[in-house]
Design a protein around this motif. Structure first.
Motif, PDB file in Angstrom:
ATOM      1  N   SER A  27       0.854  -1.184   0.000  1.00 23.64           N
ATOM      2  CA  SER A  27       0.000   0.000   0.000  1.00 23.64           C
ATOM      3  C   SER A  27       0.892   1.237   0.000  1.00 23.64           C
ATOM      4  O   SER A  27       2.080   1.159   0.351  1.00 23.64           O
ATOM      5  N   ALA A  34      -0.243  -6.881  -0.272  1.00 20.34           N
ATOM      6  CA  ALA A  34      -1.196  -7.700  -1.012  1.00 20.34           C
ATOM      7  C   ALA A  34      -0.415  -8.701  -1.857  1.00 20.34           C
ATOM      8  O   ALA A  34       0.536  -8.331  -2.548  1.00 20.34           O
ATOM      9  N   ILE A  44      -4.507 -10.191   1.792  1.00 20.39           N
ATOM     10  CA  ILE A  44      -4.140  -8.887   2.325  1.00 20.39           C
ATOM     11  C   ILE A  44      -3.681  -9.051   3.771  1.00 20.39           C
ATOM     12  O   ILE A  44      -4.446  -9.519   4.615  1.00 20.39           O
ATOM     13  N   GLN A  54      -7.854  -9.790   4.752  1.00 25.58           N
ATOM     14  CA  GLN A  54      -8.835 -10.062   3.710  1.00 25.58           C
ATOM     15  C   GLN A  54      -8.311 -11.146   2.776  1.00 25.58           C
ATOM     16  O   GLN A  54      -7.102 -11.282   2.569  1.00 25.58           O
ATOM     17  N   LEU A  56      -9.382 -11.743  -1.079  1.00 30.26           N
ATOM     18  CA  LEU A  56     -10.211 -11.226  -2.163  1.00 30.26           C
ATOM     19  C   LEU A  56     -10.280 -12.253  -3.289  1.00 30.26           C
ATOM     20  O   LEU A  56      -9.270 -12.853  -3.658  1.00 30.26           O
ATOM     21  N   PHE A  73      -2.428  -0.681  -5.753  1.00 31.77           N
ATOM     22  CA  PHE A  73      -3.283   0.061  -4.831  1.00 31.77           C
ATOM     23  C   PHE A  73      -3.594   1.437  -5.407  1.00 31.77           C
ATOM     24  O   PHE A  73      -2.774   2.027  -6.128  1.00 31.77           O
ATOM     25  N   ASP A  79      -8.630   1.144  -2.517  1.00 31.98           N
ATOM     26  CA  ASP A  79      -8.954   0.215  -3.596  1.00 31.98           C
ATOM     27  C   ASP A  79      -7.714  -0.522  -4.071  1.00 31.98           C
ATOM     28  O   ASP A  79      -6.598  -0.001  -3.998  1.00 31.98           O
ATOM     29  N   LEU A  80      -7.920  -1.727  -4.585  1.00 37.83           N
ATOM     30  CA  LEU A  80      -6.839  -2.544  -5.137  1.00 37.83           C
ATOM     31  C   LEU A  80      -7.273  -3.078  -6.489  1.00 37.83           C
ATOM     32  O   LEU A  80      -8.318  -3.723  -6.602  1.00 37.83           O
ATOM     33  N   VAL A  94     -10.708  -2.688  -0.547  1.00 34.39           N
ATOM     34  CA  VAL A  94      -9.880  -3.438   0.395  1.00 34.39           C
ATOM     35  C   VAL A  94     -10.570  -3.577   1.746  1.00 34.39           C
ATOM     36  O   VAL A  94     -10.415  -4.596   2.438  1.00 34.39           O
ATOM     37  N   GLY A  97     -13.867  -5.882   0.937  1.00 39.53           N
ATOM     38  CA  GLY A  97     -13.575  -7.100   0.188  1.00 39.53           C
ATOM     39  C   GLY A  97     -14.464  -7.288  -1.025  1.00 39.53           C
ATOM     40  O   GLY A  97     -14.370  -8.303  -1.718  1.00 39.53           O
TER      41      GLY A  97
END
Length: 365
Positions: A27, A34, A44, A54, A56, A73, A79-80, A94, A97
Motif C-alpha cells: 500500500s 497484497a 491482504i 482479507q 479477495l 493500490f 482500492d486494489l 480493500v 472485500g
C-alpha cells in the motif's frame, strides 16, 4: 496463512504462508501488503499486526483465467486493482472485500506473460498478437495507444514514458512519443551490447534517472537514463535473477538464483546488506514505498518473506564477495557416521563440512 517472526540477522523479519504466490505489492503507506496467487486469490496482510485481513476473490472469473499477474493500490490505499490472465481487470474495495469494477482488455491477449500493470500510472501494457505491437490501455478512461516498433522482449517504465527492449544481443532504451490519439512512435536514447544471451531483465529507478540491466551471467550495469555509464557490478554469488532499485534510487537489491540477496550502495559501490539461505525459487523481489521493507516470494516454501532493512546487520564488502560465494550443489557424499559431508558445486572446489556445526572444515584443491 500463518505469520512467523524472527529476530536474528539473515532470517526473515516475518514470514506469511501463502501457496501459489505470483505477485506482491505494498500500500502507499507501506502498512499493507497484497499477494496475488495462481488460483485467483489475493491475500491482504497488515504489516503492523501481522494479521491476515482479507482474502479477495472474484467468483465470476474462471479458474483457468485466475492467475493474478499484477496488483496496484489506489493512492488512498482504499482500492486494489488486480490484472488476471486473459486480460481481466478487477478493482476491489480493500476494506469491504467487495468487487467494485470488472473490465477486460479491449484486444484479445493470448499470452499472459505479456500483460504488465505499470505502477506509476493507471495503464496496462500488453503485446497484441493482432497488431504485433505494444499497446498501452488506460483502464480508467478506456483509451488505447499503440507503440510501433520491433520488440522481441520489452519492459515499460512505471510511468509508461520509456520502453526498454532486447533483440539480437542488444538492449535498447527508447522514449515513447505520442503521435495522435491512437499511435505512439519511439525515439532511441541509448543501446548496449550484452553477452551470454541473458534472460532479459531491466529495472528503472523511481525518479527515472537510472536504469539497471543484466549484461551477463553474474554481471549487472547501472547507467543514467541519458546513456552515461555509472558502474558495472559483478555478483559472484551466482546467476542474477532479479534487480530492483530502492525508492530513493541510491541502493539496489539484487537476488541470485542460489537464494542470496544483496543490497548494493550505489554511491560507495559496496554491499550494504546481505541476506543468505533464501529460497532458490524466489520471485517478485519488491521494496516498500518507504524503502524499509524488502519482500520476496519463495514458491517452493509457500512463503512470503519480509525483511526490515533497518534492522539488518550492515556489511562492507564488494558485491558477491568470494568469502560468501554460493553455487549450485550437484553432488554430495555423507560419511558413515553422518557427521561429515563432501559437497560438490559447479565452478568451485569440493568442500568438507561438519554437519553438526555447519562449519567448513576443508576445501579440496
Amino acid at each position: 496463512m500463518t505469520s512467523t517472526t524472527h529476530n536474528s540477522w539473515g532470517q526473515s523479519e516475518r514470514i506469511f504462508r501463502c501457496e501459489h504466490s505470483c505477485c506482491v505489492t505494498f500500500s502507499p503507506d507501506s502498512t499493507i501488503i497484497a499477494v496475488g496467487t495462481g488460483i485467483g486469490e489475493i491475500r491482504i496482510w497488515n504489516m503492523i499486526t501481522g494479521e491476515l485481513e482479507q482474502i479477495l476473490r472474484d467468483y465470476g472469473t474462471r479458474y483457468e483465467n485466475g492467475v493474478v499477474l499484477g496488483l496496484l493500490f489506489s493512492a488512498s490505499g482504499r482500492d486494489l486493482t488486480a490484472v488476471y490472465k486473459r486480460g481481466i481487470i478487477i478493482t476491489f474495495n480493500v476494506l469491504t472485500g467487495k468487487r467494485e469494477q470488472r473490465k477486460k482488455l479491449p484486444i484479445e491477449v493470448r499470452e499472459s506473460a505479456v500483460i504488465k500493470l505499470l505502477p506509476d500510472s493507471r495503464i496496462i501494457a500488453f503485446f497484441s498478437q493482432h497488431t504485433k505491437a505494444v499497446c498501452l490501455w488506460n483502464f480508467d478512461i478506456g483509451e488505447t495507444k499503440i507503440i510501433h516498433g520491433q520488440f522481441e522482449e520489452w519492459i515499460m517504465s512505471p510511468n509508461a514514458e520509456l520502453i526498454a527492449s532486447y533483440s539480437d544481443g542488444r538492449v535498447k532504451l527508447s522514449k515513447v512519443i505520442p503521435r495522435d490519439a491512437e499511435f505512439c512512435a519511439i525515439e532511441e536514447i541509448s543501446a548496449w551490447e550484452v553477452k551470454d544471451s541473458p534472460r532479459f531483465h531491466v529495472a528503472f529507478s523511481s525518479d527515472l534517472k537510472r536504469i539497471a540491466f543484466r549484461t551477463g551471467y553474474d554481471t549487472s550495469q547501472i547507467w543514467d537514463i541519458e546513456g552515461q555509464p555509472e558502474l558495472v557490478m559483478e555478483f559472484r554469488s551466482g546467476y542474477v535473477e532479479d534487480i530492483v532499485f530502492t525508492p530513493d534510487g541510491n541502493q539496489m537489491a539484487v537476488r541470485a538464483a542460489t537464494g542470496t540477496i544483496e543490497i548494493w550502495d550505489l554511491t560507495t559501490r559496496r554491499v550494504f546488506h546481505r541476506i543468505e539461505n533464501h529460497g532458490r525459487r524466489a520471485t517478485a523481489l519488491t521494496l516498500s514505498p518507504d524503502g524499509r521493507k524488502l519482500v520476496s516470494l519463495a514458491s517452493l516454501e509457500s512463503a512470503v518473506q519480509i525483511w526490515d532493512l533497518h534492522d539488518l546487520s550492515k556489511v562492507d564488502q564488494t558485491p558477491g564477495s568470494p568469502t560468501d560465494e554460493y553455487n549450485i550443489l550437484y553432488d554430495s557424499i555423507i560419511s558413515p557416521s553422518g557427521q561429515t559431508a563432501m559437497l560438490k558445486s559447479y565452478g568451485v572446489t569440493s568442500e568438507i563440512c561438519d554437519l553438526v556445526t555447519g562449519r567448513l572444515q576443508h576445501r579440496l584443491t
